[in-house]
Design a protein around this motif. Structure first.
Motif, mmCIF file in Angstrom:
data_model
loop_
_atom_site.group_PDB
_atom_site.id
_atom_site.type_symbol
_atom_site.label_atom_id
_atom_site.label_comp_id
_atom_site.label_asym_id
_atom_site.label_seq_id
_atom_site.Cartn_x
_atom_site.Cartn_y
_atom_site.Cartn_z
ATOM 1 N N ILE A 162 43.580 9.259 -87.653
ATOM 2 C CA ILE A 162 44.491 9.729 -88.700
ATOM 3 C C ILE A 162 45.402 8.591 -89.167
ATOM 4 O O ILE A 162 45.615 8.408 -90.359
ATOM 5 C CB ILE A 162 45.359 10.909 -88.192
ATOM 6 N N MET A 163 45.944 7.824 -88.235
ATOM 7 C CA MET A 163 46.873 6.750 -88.580
ATOM 8 C C MET A 163 46.188 5.639 -89.362
ATOM 9 O O MET A 163 46.815 5.002 -90.207
ATOM 10 C CB MET A 163 47.540 6.189 -87.322
ATOM 11 N N GLU A 164 44.929 5.368 -89.085
ATOM 12 C CA GLU A 164 44.193 4.328 -89.816
ATOM 13 C C GLU A 164 44.012 4.694 -91.276
ATOM 14 O O GLU A 164 43.926 3.823 -92.137
ATOM 15 C CB GLU A 164 42.835 4.077 -89.159
ATOM 16 N N LYS A 165 43.966 5.993 -91.565
ATOM 17 C CA LYS A 165 43.785 6.463 -92.937
ATOM 18 C C LYS A 165 45.065 6.334 -93.751
ATOM 19 O O LYS A 165 45.025 6.293 -94.956
ATOM 20 C CB LYS A 165 43.319 7.916 -92.950
ATOM 21 N N LYS A 166 46.207 6.297 -93.068
ATOM 22 C CA LYS A 166 47.501 6.276 -93.765
ATOM 23 C C LYS A 166 47.943 4.887 -94.093
ATOM 24 O O LYS A 166 47.709 3.925 -93.600
ATOM 25 C CB LYS A 166 48.560 6.987 -92.924
ATOM 26 N N LYS A 170 42.359 8.689 -79.621
ATOM 27 C CA LYS A 170 41.336 8.510 -80.663
ATOM 28 C C LYS A 170 41.631 9.381 -81.873
ATOM 29 O O LYS A 170 41.509 8.935 -83.022
ATOM 30 C CB LYS A 170 39.945 8.836 -80.108
ATOM 31 N N ASN A 171 42.016 10.626 -81.639
ATOM 32 C CA ASN A 171 42.349 11.538 -82.739
ATOM 33 C C ASN A 171 43.482 10.969 -83.591
ATOM 34 O O ASN A 171 43.401 10.938 -84.820
ATOM 35 C CB ASN A 171 42.765 12.910 -82.206
ATOM 36 N N VAL A 172 44.548 10.551 -82.934
ATOM 37 C CA VAL A 172 45.700 10.031 -83.652
ATOM 38 C C VAL A 172 45.344 8.715 -84.351
ATOM 39 O O VAL A 172 45.737 8.502 -85.503
ATOM 40 C CB VAL A 172 46.896 9.854 -82.693
ATOM 41 N N SER A 173 44.592 7.866 -83.684
ATOM 42 C CA SER A 173 44.209 6.581 -84.284
ATOM 43 C C SER A 173 43.428 6.775 -85.572
ATOM 44 O O SER A 173 43.657 6.078 -86.560
ATOM 45 C CB SER A 173 43.376 5.761 -83.301
#
Length: 163
Positions: free
Chosen positions: A159-163, A154-157
């Motif tokens: 962050i990745m969705e913002k990029k 969830k944490n990585v998702s």
């Protein structure tokens, strides 16, 4: 600022201090990933599939006839890799594709009889690998590990969705 060498990895925090005396967590994730690939490659050889196809079949065992795009999203795999994996599974006779009645631009993926027949073997492989990974942990620890992985994803998702 001193860089701490840990294997082939160097890890320092924003202040230049060592994050952990055991090493960068990415190293451990990398090791687990590589060992998983090696294990699955060996165990899946009799089925003539690889880990990519294995991960696509597992959700189909739960719900057959899934939209191909949704299937890829369920395992966080991009469209091109899903297409290649599905093509391999079609070639091996484990699945077939059919146009989606609701969206003529997309396909649904269905298990064949041959695909259904390998479900017990593939679930056994998944269970054995999980038991290898978690062999030294009690049930509470196992649940904590699973919860922690879910939280990390969830944490990585986010962050990745913002990029």
């Amino acid at each position: 600022m001193e860089i701490i060498r840990i294997g082939v990895f160097s890890h320092i925090d924003k202040k230049g201090e060592q994050m952990s005396n055991k090493g960068f967590i990415g190293k451990f994730v990398s090791f687990l990933y590589r060992y998983s690939q090696i294990y699955l490659d060996k165990e899946l050889k009799p089925y003539n599939i690889g880990p990519g196809q294995f991960y696509l079949l597992m959700p189909l065992f739960q719900k057959d006839g899934v939209n191909q795009e949704s299937l890829g999203q369920s395992i966080n795999l991009d469209r091109a890799n899903v297409t290649r994996a599905v093509q391999k599974l079609v070639k091996e006779g484990y699945v077939y594709r059919q146009r989606d009645d609701e969206d003529k631009r997309s396909y649904r993926v269905f298990l064949t009889d041959k695909g259904r027949a390998i479900e017990p073997g593939l679930k056994k492989i998944a269970s054995e690998w999980e038991n290898i990974l978690l062999s030294n942990f009690d049930s509470d620890q196992r649940q904590t590990i699973v919860n922690s992985f879910e939280d990390m994803i969830k944490n990585v998702s986010r962050i990745m969705e913002k990029k």
